[in-house]
Design a protein around this motif. Structure first.
Motif, mmCIF file in Angstrom:
data_model
loop_
_atom_site.group_PDB
_atom_site.id
_atom_site.type_symbol
_atom_site.label_atom_id
_atom_site.label_comp_id
_atom_site.label_asym_id
_atom_site.label_seq_id
_atom_site.Cartn_x
_atom_site.Cartn_y
_atom_site.Cartn_z
ATOM 1 N N GLU A 145 10.866 3.760 1.486
ATOM 2 C CA GLU A 145 12.283 3.385 1.597
ATOM 3 C C GLU A 145 12.484 1.885 1.370
ATOM 4 N N LYS A 146 11.558 1.079 1.918
ATOM 5 C CA LYS A 146 11.652 -0.378 1.718
ATOM 6 C C LYS A 146 11.484 -0.733 0.249
ATOM 7 N N ALA A 147 10.537 -0.056 -0.408
ATOM 8 C CA ALA A 147 10.304 -0.322 -1.830
ATOM 9 C C ALA A 147 11.555 -0.004 -2.645
ATOM 10 N N LYS A 148 12.189 1.122 -2.334
ATOM 11 C CA LYS A 148 13.405 1.518 -3.046
ATOM 12 C C LYS A 148 14.534 0.520 -2.804
ATOM 13 N N ALA A 149 14.666 0.093 -1.541
ATOM 14 C CA ALA A 149 15.732 -0.859 -1.197
ATOM 15 C C ALA A 149 15.532 -2.204 -1.886
ATOM 16 N N ARG A 150 14.273 -2.588 -2.107
ATOM 17 C CA ARG A 150 13.978 -3.884 -2.727
ATOM 18 C C ARG A 150 13.733 -3.772 -4.230
ATOM 19 N N ASN A 151 13.942 -2.578 -4.764
ATOM 20 C CA ASN A 151 13.783 -2.339 -6.204
ATOM 21 C C ASN A 151 12.357 -2.627 -6.673
ATOM 22 N N VAL A 152 11.397 -2.279 -5.833
ATOM 23 C CA VAL A 152 9.985 -2.425 -6.190
ATOM 24 C C VAL A 152 9.471 -1.072 -6.672
ATOM 25 N N GLN A 153 8.882 -1.058 -7.852
ATOM 26 C CA GLN A 153 8.307 0.178 -8.375
ATOM 27 C C GLN A 153 7.098 0.558 -7.527
ATOM 28 N N PHE A 154 7.111 1.763 -6.971
ATOM 29 C CA PHE A 154 6.059 2.215 -6.054
ATOM 30 C C PHE A 154 5.477 3.492 -6.644
ATOM 31 N N LEU A 155 4.298 3.377 -7.257
ATOM 32 C CA LEU A 155 3.739 4.498 -8.008
ATOM 33 C C LEU A 155 2.597 5.181 -7.262
ATOM 34 N N LEU A 156 2.729 6.480 -7.091
ATOM 35 C CA LEU A 156 1.658 7.321 -6.564
ATOM 36 C C LEU A 156 1.044 8.093 -7.735
ATOM 37 N N PRO A 157 -0.218 8.492 -7.615
ATOM 38 C CA PRO A 157 -0.833 9.283 -8.682
ATOM 39 C C PRO A 157 -0.061 10.585 -8.918
ATOM 40 N N THR A 158 0.092 10.961 -10.189
ATOM 41 C CA THR A 158 0.769 12.209 -10.530
ATOM 42 C C THR A 158 -0.224 13.358 -10.681
ATOM 43 N N ASP A 159 -1.496 13.020 -10.819
ATOM 44 C CA ASP A 159 -2.545 14.040 -10.856
ATOM 45 C C ASP A 159 -3.774 13.484 -10.163
ATOM 46 N N ASN A 160 -4.710 14.349 -9.837
ATOM 47 C CA ASN A 160 -5.897 13.884 -9.129
ATOM 48 C C ASN A 160 -7.086 14.798 -9.405
ATOM 49 N N THR A 161 -8.267 14.245 -9.149
ATOM 50 C CA THR A 161 -9.485 15.041 -9.181
ATOM 51 C C THR A 161 -9.665 15.647 -7.797
ATOM 52 N N VAL A 162 -9.905 16.947 -7.764
ATOM 53 C CA VAL A 162 -10.111 17.625 -6.483
ATOM 54 C C VAL A 162 -11.479 18.295 -6.489
ATOM 55 N N ALA A 163 -12.014 18.545 -5.313
ATOM 56 C CA ALA A 163 -13.286 19.249 -5.162
ATOM 57 C C ALA A 163 -13.232 20.057 -3.866
ATOM 58 N N THR A 164 -14.126 21.012 -3.746
ATOM 59 C CA THR A 164 -14.169 21.867 -2.552
ATOM 60 C C THR A 164 -15.243 21.361 -1.585
ATOM 61 N N PRO A 165 -14.854 20.956 -0.376
ATOM 62 C CA PRO A 165 -15.863 20.505 0.605
ATOM 63 C C PRO A 165 -16.614 21.685 1.207
ATOM 64 N N VAL A 166 -17.939 21.562 1.250
ATOM 65 C CA VAL A 166 -18.782 22.624 1.793
ATOM 66 C C VAL A 166 -19.721 22.028 2.839
ATOM 67 N N LYS A 167 -19.758 22.631 4.015
ATOM 68 C CA LYS A 167 -20.642 22.139 5.078
ATOM 69 C C LYS A 167 -22.104 22.396 4.725
ATOM 70 N N THR A 168 -22.961 21.471 5.139
ATOM 71 C CA THR A 168 -24.406 21.647 4.956
ATOM 72 C C THR A 168 -25.084 21.552 6.325
ATOM 73 N N ASP A 169 -26.373 21.788 6.342
ATOM 74 C CA ASP A 169 -27.131 21.671 7.597
ATOM 75 C C ASP A 169 -27.672 20.259 7.808
ATOM 76 N N LYS A 170 -27.361 19.357 6.872
ATOM 77 C CA LYS A 170 -27.909 18.000 6.927
ATOM 78 C C LYS A 170 -27.046 17.099 7.808
ATOM 79 N N LEU A 171 -27.685 16.029 8.302
ATOM 80 C CA LEU A 171 -26.975 14.992 9.054
ATOM 81 C C LEU A 171 -27.190 13.659 8.349
#
Length: 304
Positions: A145-171
């Motif tokens: 909201e502050k960025a919009k009020a101050r006319n600052v371009q605020f860019l978030l990623p439009t796409d991303n790399t995703v992966a599936t987290p899998v638990k292991t027995d390691k520590l």
């Protein structure tokens, strides 16, 4: 004379006056060149300087400290425009004070890293198993909201790399379970599926961010775009690094890298010597950018 590490002594972090006085007996003049420790009021960073100053001795910043204050302070007071800020890393809560302060000066703020998913959650998107601060969405909304009020371009990623987290027995070395990330893919949807985790910015976001960076005259970068330590998820961070270097080398932009993982990433990409300045401070850089007074710098102020 080189002394042993002062942190072997509890009195160091306690800023014990007697310990500081004992150290101060070794010197007539005090020079601090450890910017990375300047945000701590320890005996060696604040106490010794105070003792020496009180007895009329000089306290000065070293050449590295001087450069840190120049680039993180003076150069960002009135930055050449367009001023582009790139912020990444894990937590919005770690960077929100920096965001608030830089919203007063920045033309564009680019957001990457796990911070992205807190902002996405604040906007009503699903983030799957991504690292997120669910209790900080109000902070994220306020920044937008502050960025919009101050006319600052605020860019978030439009796409991303995703992966599936899998638990292991390691520590890991800290005794915490090791999670494997499998089946990485690009996700161009706003929502991340429930079983997947965002781990990097995607190709479209890399290109969009690079286009903004190439037009900048001043660049401040703090925080990676993804889990760059894993080669599978490093391309977003490396793409930003290449764009920052190109803007610096070809367009004459002033590029300031705010310490920590951003410096590690640049060095890993073998581009560290091609930007204007890389800070040696992690927490110190962030606190300085937030506008906080650093005890190790304040101790020099009247005697530099």
């Amino acid at each position: 004379m080189l002394l042993e590490n002062a942190r072997y002594y509890n009195e160091e972090e306690a800023n014990d006056p007697a310990f500081a006085a004992k150290l101060a007996n070794l010197a007539d003049v005090y020079v601090n060149d450890a910017f990375g420790a300047a945000h701590r009021a320890h005996a060696s960073t604040e106490g010794v300087a105070r003792v020496i100053a009180n007895r009329g001795g000089q306290c000065a910043a070293g050449l590295l400290m001087e450069r840190e204050l120049k680039f993180l302070g003076d150069e960002l007071q009135k930055p050449a425009k367009p001023f582009v800020v790139i912020l990444g890393g894990a937590k919005v809560s770690d960077k929100i004070n920096v965001i608030d302060r830089l919203l007063e000066k920045a033309d564009t703020i680019l957001i990457g890293g796990a911070m992205t998913y807190t902002f996405r959650l604040a906007l009503g998107a699903k983030v799957g198993k991504s690292l997120v601060e669910a209790d900080k969405t109000d902070i994220a909304k306020s920044a937008l909201e502050k960025a919009k009020a101050r006319n600052v371009q605020f860019l978030l990623p439009t796409d991303n790399t995703v992966a599936t987290p899998v638990k292991t027995d390691k520590l890991n070395k800290k005794g915490k379970p090791v999670i494997d990330l499998v089946n990485p893919r690009n996700n161009s949807e706003v929502d991340i599926p429930d079983a997947e985790e965002g781990v990097d910015i995607g190709p479209a976001s890399r290109q969009a961010f690079a286009e903004v960076i190439h037009k900048a005259k001043t660049i401040l970068w703090n925080g990676p775009m993804g889990i760059f330590e894993d080669p599978r998820f490093a391309e977003g961070t490396f793409a930003v690094a290449r764009a920052v270097v190109e803007a610096t080398q070809k367009n004459g932009a002033i590029s300031i890298i705010g310490g920590g993982d951003s410096v590690k990433a640049l060095n890993k990409a073998k581009l560290g010597n091609k930007v204007t300045f890389m800070s040696t401070g992690g927490g110190a850089s962030l606190e300085f950018l937030e506008g906080k007074v650093l005890p190790g710098v304040a101790a020099l102020a009247d005697n530099s």
